[in-house]
Structure formats: C-alpha cells, structure tokens
Scaffold this motif. Structure first.
Motif, PDB file in Angstrom:
ATOM      1  N   MET A   1       0.844  -1.184   0.000  1.00 45.38           N
ATOM      2  CA  MET A   1       0.000   0.000   0.000  1.00 45.38           C
ATOM      3  C   MET A   1       0.886   1.244   0.000  1.00 45.38           C
ATOM      4  O   MET A   1       1.828   1.355   0.756  1.00 45.38           O
ATOM      5  N   SER A   2       0.562   2.200  -0.842  1.00 46.05           N
ATOM      6  CA  SER A   2       1.346   3.410  -1.023  1.00 46.05           C
ATOM      7  C   SER A   2       1.115   4.393   0.121  1.00 46.05           C
ATOM      8  O   SER A   2       0.023   4.502   0.663  1.00 46.05           O
ATOM      9  N   ASN A   3       2.171   5.113   0.448  1.00 46.23           N
ATOM     10  CA  ASN A   3       2.050   6.190   1.440  1.00 46.23           C
ATOM     11  C   ASN A   3       1.698   7.517   0.780  1.00 46.23           C
ATOM     12  O   ASN A   3       1.601   8.537   1.456  1.00 46.23           O
ATOM     13  N   ASP A   4       1.548   7.494  -0.547  1.00 44.18           N
ATOM     14  CA  ASP A   4       1.191   8.717  -1.262  1.00 44.18           C
ATOM     15  C   ASP A   4      -0.236   9.122  -0.910  1.00 44.18           C
ATOM     16  O   ASP A   4      -1.120   8.275  -0.776  1.00 44.18           O
ATOM     17  N   PRO A   5      -0.475  10.432  -0.796  1.00 46.57           N
ATOM     18  CA  PRO A   5      -1.845  10.874  -0.547  1.00 46.57           C
ATOM     19  C   PRO A   5      -2.697  10.591  -1.779  1.00 46.57           C
ATOM     20  O   PRO A   5      -2.170  10.443  -2.887  1.00 46.57           O
TER      21      PRO A   5
END
Length: 154
Positions: A1-5
């Motif tokens: 899972m990405s930490n990008d908003p």
C-alpha cells in the motif's frame, strides 16, 4: 500500500493555498480602506487594466457574458472603483476605466501579495518556496495572467 496521498488531495491543497492567500489579501485590503473589494473584483480590475476596456471586451476576457460583466461594472462603479466614459477614438463606445480608488486597490494588492509571499517564505524557507514556485511553473501554462477564472468557475 502506497504512502502517497490520494490524487484528489493535490487540487484541494492547491485551492486551499489559493484561498489562504486570497482571504488574507482581502482581510488586509479591508484594513487598508477597501472593505468592499471581493475576489471577483480583483480579476475584473486586472482585466480592465490601465487603459480601460469595454463591457464586451471585459466579458470576453473574463469568460462571462456581456450582461454579467455589466453587472460587475455597475457594482464597481457604485463602489467607486471604476467609471464609464466615452471612448475618445469612437464616441459610440463606452470605455470602463479604473478610478484613482481602483488603482489604489490594485497597488495595495500588489504590496500585500509581496508581504504574503514573504510570510510563506518565512514559514517554508526561501529556497523551498522558490522551488515550489519553479515546480508550479513547470506544470502550469506559461500565461500566469489568465483572467477567465470567473467564467471557468461559472
């Protein structure tokens, strides 16, 4: 899972930055003697410019109808920011011009924007703010003075 908003956050943050600056500008303009100026008025006064314009040209520049431009002109005229006069080159045309009060509002706005930029530089650091400005120049059109925002918001 990405930490990008999530992608939708970027336009919201850009808009919130815009609102933060515009709201601060108008609060300061009110303190400096221009309590009736609204964000739309700034676009209109910029579009009128130093040489004046007609209601038809103003509507075209702003991306709104002649009638919408006319209503805004009436409001700004009532507030003392613009005046209408005969075009000296074509007496059939009416030119909308900024009054000294309108010119004062624009001059104060420019100084206030400089002060607001300095506040952001103090919070972010001058280098980071310059980098942000450079990055925004990279991803946005070159024409920074697009005045058709009122029509775009429509």
């Amino acid at each position: 899972m990405s930490n990008d908003p999530p992608g939708f956050e970027l336009p919201l943050r850009l808009f919130l930055g815009f609102r933060t600056l515009i709201d601060a500008l108008h609060a300061e303009l009110a303190r400096q003697g221009h309590p009736d100026v609204r964000p739309m008025h700034g676009f209109v006064m910029q579009a009128i410019g130093l040489n004046g314009t007609t209601a038809v040209e103003l509507g075209r520049t702003l991306g709104v109808s002649k009638q919408a431009a006319g209503k805004t002109i009436e409001t700004l005229e009532r507030l003392g920011y613009v005046e209408r006069a005969r075009d000296p080159h074509d007496t059939r045309r009416k030119i909308v011009r900024l009054t000294p009060h309108g010119l004062d509002a624009l001059a104060r706005s420019a100084r206030i924007f400089d002060d607001l930029r300095a506040e952001w530089a103090a919070k972010l650091g001058e280098e980071r703010l310059r980098a942000l400005e450079a990055d925004l120049r990279t991803v946005t059109p070159q024409d920074v003075f697009r005045l058709d925002v009122p029509g775009w918001f429509g």
